[in-house]
Design a protein around this motif. Structure first.
Motif, PDB file in Angstrom:
ATOM      1  N   TYR A   1      -2.925 -12.112 -11.404  1.00  0.00           N
ATOM      2  CA  TYR A   1      -1.844 -11.596 -10.570  1.00  0.00           C
ATOM      3  C   TYR A   1      -1.435 -10.220 -11.077  1.00  0.00           C
ATOM      4  O   TYR A   1      -1.460  -9.955 -12.279  1.00  0.00           O
ATOM      5  CB  TYR A   1      -0.651 -12.553 -10.623  1.00  0.00           C
ATOM      6  CG  TYR A   1       0.621 -12.031 -10.007  1.00  0.00           C
ATOM      7  CD1 TYR A   1       0.783 -11.982  -8.623  1.00  0.00           C
ATOM      8  CD2 TYR A   1       1.668 -11.571 -10.812  1.00  0.00           C
ATOM      9  CE1 TYR A   1       1.959 -11.491  -8.068  1.00  0.00           C
ATOM     10  CE2 TYR A   1       2.839 -11.077 -10.262  1.00  0.00           C
ATOM     11  CZ  TYR A   1       2.976 -11.042  -8.895  1.00  0.00           C
ATOM     12  OH  TYR A   1       4.133 -10.555  -8.331  1.00  0.00           O
ATOM     13  N   ALA A   2      -1.088  -9.336 -10.148  1.00  0.00           N
ATOM     14  CA  ALA A   2      -0.654  -7.993 -10.542  1.00  0.00           C
ATOM     15  C   ALA A   2       0.290  -7.414  -9.496  1.00  0.00           C
ATOM     16  O   ALA A   2       0.292  -7.827  -8.327  1.00  0.00           O
ATOM     17  CB  ALA A   2      -1.859  -7.070 -10.731  1.00  0.00           C
ATOM     18  N   THR A   3       1.070  -6.451  -9.944  1.00  0.00           N
ATOM     19  CA  THR A   3       1.958  -5.715  -9.055  1.00  0.00           C
ATOM     20  C   THR A   3       1.702  -4.223  -9.242  1.00  0.00           C
ATOM     21  O   THR A   3       1.569  -3.745 -10.370  1.00  0.00           O
ATOM     22  CB  THR A   3       3.434  -6.006  -9.360  1.00  0.00           C
ATOM     23  OG1 THR A   3       3.665  -7.402  -9.319  1.00  0.00           O
ATOM     24  CG2 THR A   3       4.336  -5.323  -8.349  1.00  0.00           C
ATOM     25  N   VAL A   4       1.607  -3.495  -8.131  1.00  0.00           N
ATOM     26  CA  VAL A   4       1.501  -2.039  -8.174  1.00  0.00           C
ATOM     27  C   VAL A   4       2.647  -1.465  -7.358  1.00  0.00           C
ATOM     28  O   VAL A   4       3.104  -2.086  -6.390  1.00  0.00           O
ATOM     29  CB  VAL A   4       0.142  -1.541  -7.635  1.00  0.00           C
ATOM     30  CG1 VAL A   4      -0.986  -1.984  -8.551  1.00  0.00           C
ATOM     31  CG2 VAL A   4      -0.099  -2.035  -6.210  1.00  0.00           C
ATOM     32  N   ALA A   5       3.115  -0.305  -7.757  1.00  0.00           N
ATOM     33  CA  ALA A   5       4.280   0.267  -7.084  1.00  0.00           C
ATOM     34  C   ALA A   5       4.119   1.766  -6.892  1.00  0.00           C
ATOM     35  O   ALA A   5       3.531   2.461  -7.724  1.00  0.00           O
ATOM     36  CB  ALA A   5       5.551  -0.024  -7.891  1.00  0.00           C
ATOM     37  N   LEU A   6       4.656   2.240  -5.787  1.00  0.00           N
ATOM     38  CA  LEU A   6       4.741   3.666  -5.482  1.00  0.00           C
ATOM     39  C   LEU A   6       6.145   3.906  -4.957  1.00  0.00           C
ATOM     40  O   LEU A   6       6.468   3.535  -3.816  1.00  0.00           O
ATOM     41  CB  LEU A   6       3.694   4.076  -4.441  1.00  0.00           C
ATOM     42  CG  LEU A   6       3.738   5.536  -3.978  1.00  0.00           C
ATOM     43  CD1 LEU A   6       3.458   6.480  -5.147  1.00  0.00           C
ATOM     44  CD2 LEU A   6       2.744   5.782  -2.852  1.00  0.00           C
ATOM     45  N   GLU A   7       6.999   4.466  -5.808  1.00  0.00           N
ATOM     46  CA  GLU A   7       8.422   4.595  -5.495  1.00  0.00           C
ATOM     47  C   GLU A   7       8.969   3.218  -5.092  1.00  0.00           C
ATOM     48  O   GLU A   7       8.910   2.286  -5.888  1.00  0.00           O
ATOM     49  CB  GLU A   7       8.644   5.678  -4.435  1.00  0.00           C
ATOM     50  CG  GLU A   7       8.219   7.066  -4.934  1.00  0.00           C
ATOM     51  CD  GLU A   7       8.529   8.170  -3.957  1.00  0.00           C
ATOM     52  OE1 GLU A   7       9.034   7.897  -2.846  1.00  0.00           O
ATOM     53  OE2 GLU A   7       8.262   9.340  -4.300  1.00  0.00           O
ATOM     54  N   ASP A   8       9.433   3.051  -3.844  1.00  0.00           N
ATOM     55  CA  ASP A   8      10.011   1.762  -3.458  1.00  0.00           C
ATOM     56  C   ASP A   8       9.001   0.805  -2.826  1.00  0.00           C
ATOM     57  O   ASP A   8       9.359  -0.307  -2.432  1.00  0.00           O
ATOM     58  CB  ASP A   8      11.165   1.970  -2.468  1.00  0.00           C
ATOM     59  CG  ASP A   8      12.376   2.621  -3.120  1.00  0.00           C
ATOM     60  OD1 ASP A   8      12.541   2.457  -4.350  1.00  0.00           O
ATOM     61  OD2 ASP A   8      13.148   3.308  -2.425  1.00  0.00           O
ATOM     62  N   ILE A   9       7.746   1.223  -2.714  1.00  0.00           N
ATOM     63  CA  ILE A   9       6.721   0.348  -2.144  1.00  0.00           C
ATOM     64  C   ILE A   9       6.126  -0.496  -3.263  1.00  0.00           C
ATOM     65  O   ILE A   9       5.637   0.034  -4.264  1.00  0.00           O
ATOM     66  CB  ILE A   9       5.591   1.164  -1.474  1.00  0.00           C
ATOM     67  CG1 ILE A   9       6.160   2.100  -0.396  1.00  0.00           C
ATOM     68  CG2 ILE A   9       4.553   0.229  -0.862  1.00  0.00           C
ATOM     69  CD1 ILE A   9       5.126   3.054   0.171  1.00  0.00           C
ATOM     70  N   GLN A  10       6.183  -1.813  -3.108  1.00  0.00           N
ATOM     71  CA  GLN A  10       5.591  -2.717  -4.080  1.00  0.00           C
ATOM     72  C   GLN A  10       4.536  -3.588  -3.395  1.00  0.00           C
ATOM     73  O   GLN A  10       4.798  -4.180  -2.350  1.00  0.00           O
ATOM     74  CB  GLN A  10       6.646  -3.617  -4.716  1.00  0.00           C
ATOM     75  CG  GLN A  10       7.639  -2.871  -5.595  1.00  0.00           C
ATOM     76  CD  GLN A  10       8.500  -3.822  -6.400  1.00  0.00           C
ATOM     77  OE1 GLN A  10       8.035  -4.859  -6.868  1.00  0.00           O
ATOM     78  NE2 GLN A  10       9.764  -3.474  -6.555  1.00  0.00           N
ATOM     79  N   ILE A  11       3.355  -3.652  -3.991  1.00  0.00           N
ATOM     80  CA  ILE A  11       2.279  -4.486  -3.486  1.00  0.00           C
ATOM     81  C   ILE A  11       1.958  -5.537  -4.543  1.00  0.00           C
ATOM     82  O   ILE A  11       1.710  -5.194  -5.703  1.00  0.00           O
ATOM     83  CB  ILE A  11       1.008  -3.663  -3.187  1.00  0.00           C
ATOM     84  CG1 ILE A  11       1.315  -2.518  -2.217  1.00  0.00           C
ATOM     85  CG2 ILE A  11      -0.099  -4.565  -2.638  1.00  0.00           C
ATOM     86  CD1 ILE A  11       1.692  -2.953  -0.827  1.00  0.00           C
ATOM     87  N   HIS A  12       1.969  -6.798  -4.159  1.00  0.00           N
ATOM     88  CA  HIS A  12       1.679  -7.898  -5.069  1.00  0.00           C
ATOM     89  C   HIS A  12       0.304  -8.467  -4.723  1.00  0.00           C
ATOM     90  O   HIS A  12       0.024  -8.772  -3.564  1.00  0.00           O
ATOM     91  CB  HIS A  12       2.757  -8.984  -4.951  1.00  0.00           C
ATOM     92  CG  HIS A  12       4.102  -8.522  -5.431  1.00  0.00           C
ATOM     93  ND1 HIS A  12       4.716  -9.055  -6.555  1.00  0.00           N
ATOM     94  CD2 HIS A  12       4.955  -7.576  -4.957  1.00  0.00           C
ATOM     95  CE1 HIS A  12       5.879  -8.459  -6.746  1.00  0.00           C
ATOM     96  NE2 HIS A  12       6.052  -7.556  -5.782  1.00  0.00           N
ATOM     97  N   LEU A  13      -0.533  -8.583  -5.735  1.00  0.00           N
ATOM     98  CA  LEU A  13      -1.931  -8.958  -5.543  1.00  0.00           C
ATOM     99  C   LEU A  13      -2.272 -10.184  -6.379  1.00  0.00           C
ATOM    100  O   LEU A  13      -1.737 -10.363  -7.481  1.00  0.00           O
ATOM    101  CB  LEU A  13      -2.848  -7.811  -5.975  1.00  0.00           C
ATOM    102  CG  LEU A  13      -2.612  -6.441  -5.324  1.00  0.00           C
ATOM    103  CD1 LEU A  13      -3.229  -5.345  -6.181  1.00  0.00           C
ATOM    104  CD2 LEU A  13      -3.184  -6.421  -3.916  1.00  0.00           C
TER     105      LEU A  13
END
Length: 235
Positions: free
Chosen positions: A39-51
């Motif tokens: 499991y991982a989380t990536v973020a760009l400012e307020d955008i969060q993507i959970h994988l």
């Protein structure tokens, strides 16, 4: 209750490959675990993507999709495209992963799409846009055909059906105005690149370039001409 948060997870076959892809777009990894589940989380400012990682997962069969509403999708697209060009040496518009440039999808909705290595669709729309038909701009003739084709090719991912729709429209509205014809030929060239029909892509771009457009029309289509020319030449 208040201040709740919901974070849907997107699947991928190779979690590290997915993280690397998002870093190419400008995201940063904010969390990574291997057990009990990848499991991982990536973020760009307020955008969060959970994988999350899934063994033997086939990205081509993915139904993952997320809508991201942003104030300026065009600016975000250019940032994403720059990162992809740097990593891949070209703009990936076919297969997995890929990016589809901003356009007005239907009515008042404008945005672009990214398909990540897991086959998940990131649908980036302009904040505040709506697809409600009562607020949609009315289009007719070839302009309406282009909208329908874009919905099929860019939103549904069916390039073959989008191309067939566009071809039928060009036959039916052969006497359309030069501006609409240019847009149709340019989109046909883009669709042709996606299905690897480079001869059709080149002939479509040539057809668009040969049209007599006003200075204002040609200026308005500058980005589209540049985008399609890049795709045709990066074969």
């Amino acid at each position: 209750m208040a201040n709740e948060r919901t974070y849907p997870l997107l699947p991928c076959g190779d979690l590290d490959e997915a993280i690397s892809f998002y870093e190419t777009l400008g995201f940063r990894k904010t969390y990574r675990q291997t057990r009990p589940n990848p499991y991982a989380t990536v973020a760009l400012e307020d955008i969060q993507i959970h994988l999350f990682g899934m063994e033997r997962f086939d990205p081509a069969q993915s139904y993952g999709s997320v809508i991201i509403a942003v104030p300026d999708p065009d600016s975000l697209y250019h940032d994403f495209a720059a990162g992809l060009r740097k990593t891949y040496g070209k703009l990936p518009v076919a297969g997995i992963p890929r990016i589809l440039r901003p356009r007005k999808k239907y009515g008042t909705v404008r945005g672009f799409s990214v398909v990540d290595p897991g086959g998940n669709w990131l649908r980036i729309y302009k904040l505040g846009d709506s697809e409600q038909e009562d607020s949609a701009e009315k289009a007719e003739g070839l302009a309406q055909i282009i909208y329908v084709a874009a919905r099929l090719g860019d939103a549904h991912g069916d390039e073959a059906l989008a191309l067939k729709t566009l071809e039928n429209g060009l036959l039916r509205f052969a006497n359309a105005g030069s501006n609409d014809l240019a847009k149709a030929y340019l989109y046909r060239a883009e669709l042709a690149v996606r299905i690897k029909d480079y001869e059709l892509a080149r002939s479509s771009l040539t057809a668009a370039e040969s049209l007599e457009l006003t200075d204002d029309e040609r200026t308005a289509l500058t980005d589209e001409f540049a985008h399609v020319t890049e795709l045709v030449n990066q074969k």
